[in-house]
Design a protein around this motif. Sequence first.
Motif, PDB file in Angstrom:
ATOM      1  N   VAL A 218       0.836  -1.203   0.000  1.00  0.00           N
ATOM      2  CA  VAL A 218       0.000   0.000   0.000  1.00  0.00           C
ATOM      3  C   VAL A 218       0.868   1.249   0.000  1.00  0.00           C
ATOM      4  N   SER A 221       2.927   1.003  -3.839  1.00  0.00           N
ATOM      5  CA  SER A 221       2.391   0.711  -5.182  1.00  0.00           C
ATOM      6  C   SER A 221       1.202   1.554  -5.574  1.00  0.00           C
ATOM      7  N   ILE A 224      -2.274  -2.786  -7.320  1.00  0.00           N
ATOM      8  CA  ILE A 224      -1.965  -4.046  -6.640  1.00  0.00           C
ATOM      9  C   ILE A 224      -2.602  -5.198  -7.406  1.00  0.00           C
ATOM     10  N   THR A 238      -4.608   0.855  -6.071  1.00  0.00           N
ATOM     11  CA  THR A 238      -4.484   0.537  -4.646  1.00  0.00           C
ATOM     12  C   THR A 238      -5.665   1.025  -3.820  1.00  0.00           C
TER      13      THR A 238
END
Lengths: 319, 326, 286
Positions: A218, A221, A224, A238
């Motif tokens: 978290v 990125s 995800i 994310t």
Amino acid sequence: MSLLEIADLKVYYFGREGIVRAVDGVSLELKPGSSLGVLGESGCGKSTLGLSILGLVPDPGKIVDGKILFEGNDIVGMSGEELRSIRGSRMSMVFQQPMTSLNPVLTVQDQIAEALIAHKDMPKAEALQHAVELMKTVGIPDAGDKARQYPHQLSGGMQQRVVIAMALACNPSIVIADEPTSALDVTVQAQILGLMKTMRKEYNLSLFLISHNLGVLVELSDEIAVMYAGQIVEIGPTHLMLKQPAHPYTSALMRSTITLSSVRGRLSPVEGMPPNLACLPEGCRFYPRCSDARPLCSQNNPALEIFGERHWVRCFHAH
Amino acid sequence: MRIDDTKQELVKVKGLRKYFPIVGILNRTIGFVRAVDGVDLSIQTGETFGLVGESGSGKSTIGRCIARLLDPTEGQIFFHGKEISSLPLGCLRRNMQVIFQDPLSSLNPRMTVLDIVGEPLQIHKIASRQEIRSRVSSLLLRVGLDSSLLDRFPHELSGGQAQRVGIARALAVSPRFLIADEPVSALDVSVQAQILNLLVDLQKELGLTYLFISHDLGVVKYLSQRVAVTYLGKIVELGDPEKLFWNPRHPYTQALLSAVPSIEPRKDEARILLRGEIPSSVRVPTGCRFHTRCPSKIGSVCEEVEPVLTEVECGWQVACHLCLDP
Amino acid sequence: MTVLGFLRDRASQSIRLIGHNKVALTGTIIIVGILLMILLADVIAPYDPEKQFTRLVPPCSEYLLGTDRLGRDVTSRLIYGGRASLMVAVVSVTIAMAVGVPIGLISGYFGKTLDNVLMRIMDVIFSLPALLLAITIVAILGPGLLNAAVAVGVSYVPRFARITRGPVMSVKERPYVEAARAIGASSRRIVFKYVLPNASSPIIIQTTLALSSAILAEAAISYLGLGVQPPTPSWGSMLNEAKLYLFIAPWLSISPGIAIVFTVLGLNLLGDGLRDVFDPRLRRRL
């Protein structure tokens, strides 16, 4: 144009017990400057995915199908020499255990300089000087003195910084990091995460991050991808994934992740175990553990389908 | 030794110090690793006491000293009122057991599950040879495992199964006190939750007391009624995790909490990044050990005087000059 | 649990496992074959190994492997010779193991002063040239095959002590040993049930290597006249005698040479296989 495009990649291990389908049809895209995190537990194939991008899949594994396009060129089928010219210069990696990534008999300065000498044809003196500069950039105090030390004389956090310096030495366009902070203490982890964020901005890097730790992903990125039993089961931005996990596995993972604000009471863990990658079931691979399972799920494996903006899910009943 | 359930304090640690000598050439001692350097704590019957810290904090060493896997250099440890060094070892082992971090390496690879869990029964002569198989089966059942695993070897088990076997082994002697040293750190997230649930259930069912050692703040907060934060061999803060982790007083605790990568949107405070690295336990900083990295350092008092763990609220202790402002 | 019952149970388990492991099976077949040949020597051997016929006859239908410099039938000498060689090998390695492994165990597990003292003693024995040591011992005990075996055995003790000590020292630091202490296991239980089984692979390998080199050591000792006394044959002494006739009578060196190679191969295969058989991690589900 994408920096990295993985199209229907299949990587299998051919062992005595059968064929282990570690990566079974994975398609991903990474645009320049952005960062993608792959979330998964042990045995889901995420490490194999990372290794195959680098062309480092160990025996008895083989890339069976699919393409990995890096800067437009397909890595699958490249010769050893071509791969070596990319690795360490255009594409570099950071692994979990810094102590095993570093050569114990070379000083850290020598190791960082090696990349420069090999890929940039830099004369040795200049490379050594540059190495010290890089060490300063990654926040190693007393870089001049520490440069002449050996890896075992440095702490875990410092070692990982050296590894990052090596990864950045030739200004790569993409860094592949497999559990870069898992072996580090929490406060050191925070420092390294901060460092990686800064480096990303400064060098305009793309990051391909692999971890089982959702918190780390978290932080770093933009997108995800959740991996389960060799396949991507959900992928999206994310913030969307956190707010609205669509796949039952993703939401189960988030529910069983303990955070500081978890309320004391019963956790609702995912019962059971991941499937054996050597004998996968017919239908959806998550079916045996899914609380939302229906008969259709045991017969067919769903495909990745669009769910929201840039948000894809592999589930018949995503809601 | 019968445990009297009305007695409150099960474990008491006073002035614990554990130093490991560093040996140079010709076997001369040239220094000490001061792993634990003056720790006091007490664990009440039926509670889960959490011990948090990073590497070099000494938390594992404290656990091992209490379990008598290591002998303290100084200090006393009391179990149910009696000093553990005066208790016969067999008696201690029957009341106190340990669950280790990496389940697959804490099980003998040459022994089957039946052998492993049956071992304590044999050693302490709790069951006869004929009974062992059935006793082990019921232990496995209690930790959620099927008796089909009895003849398996550790490498044939998953991480979660192996840890359950480790728990079954610890429960075999029907202990009252369990020291869990990072029991879930080596496991996947989904398996962690299963094992934690199991530990909670077992505590309720069997009236166990736990010392839960971990570096994972969330997990410790989730399980423990009281927690001690350790840094470089000493306790810097001790209290109810709900209060302590919500509003920590010690700067190290604050930094620790802020460092945890969060999946929730972060509160608007910037993350506290500590300068430098954890100092070596051989050359411990003078005064407050944390002063070399402390963002809230007051002044020379931090460098010269070691702060004492003092109660600032009922059940809440802190060792910091900042909090001891008159 | 009675020792007998335990051994019986493990024995039947091991036999089943050996059957499934090709390497171990091949090794076992070879060794069993050689043992049978030796045991049935009186029945199989065509002639009396000490009887002299025509000298230096090359292999023919009458003398399958030819005759040696004194006209003795090589085939018969080969068959009887196996006895001497294997006897020395087995006795010497048994002595070396029985003394060396416990020393290595104690040294490695308890460490410190005891370790220092024991290892220095081992160093002294190790530093003496094996042959010199053997000669000394035989000089004290007198010549003969058994004494030669004892001499070789003593010279191999440090080897076994060292090969045991290393793995013991690393295994005793493993988490499962600490876990064993935590459940209350005594030192004896830990050493025999936790440490030794996990440190045993190198010992098994060393055993097969030692058996092989003991056969050759016997040759050297017998050559000096301190081992097998002529005219009793042994493979090693046959080899030594054959050296002088290498070009005119090559068959004299080829046969004992092949016999030794075959035996060594069988031993090594057996050792590798046994090591795999005893390692639960390599065991496939039967």
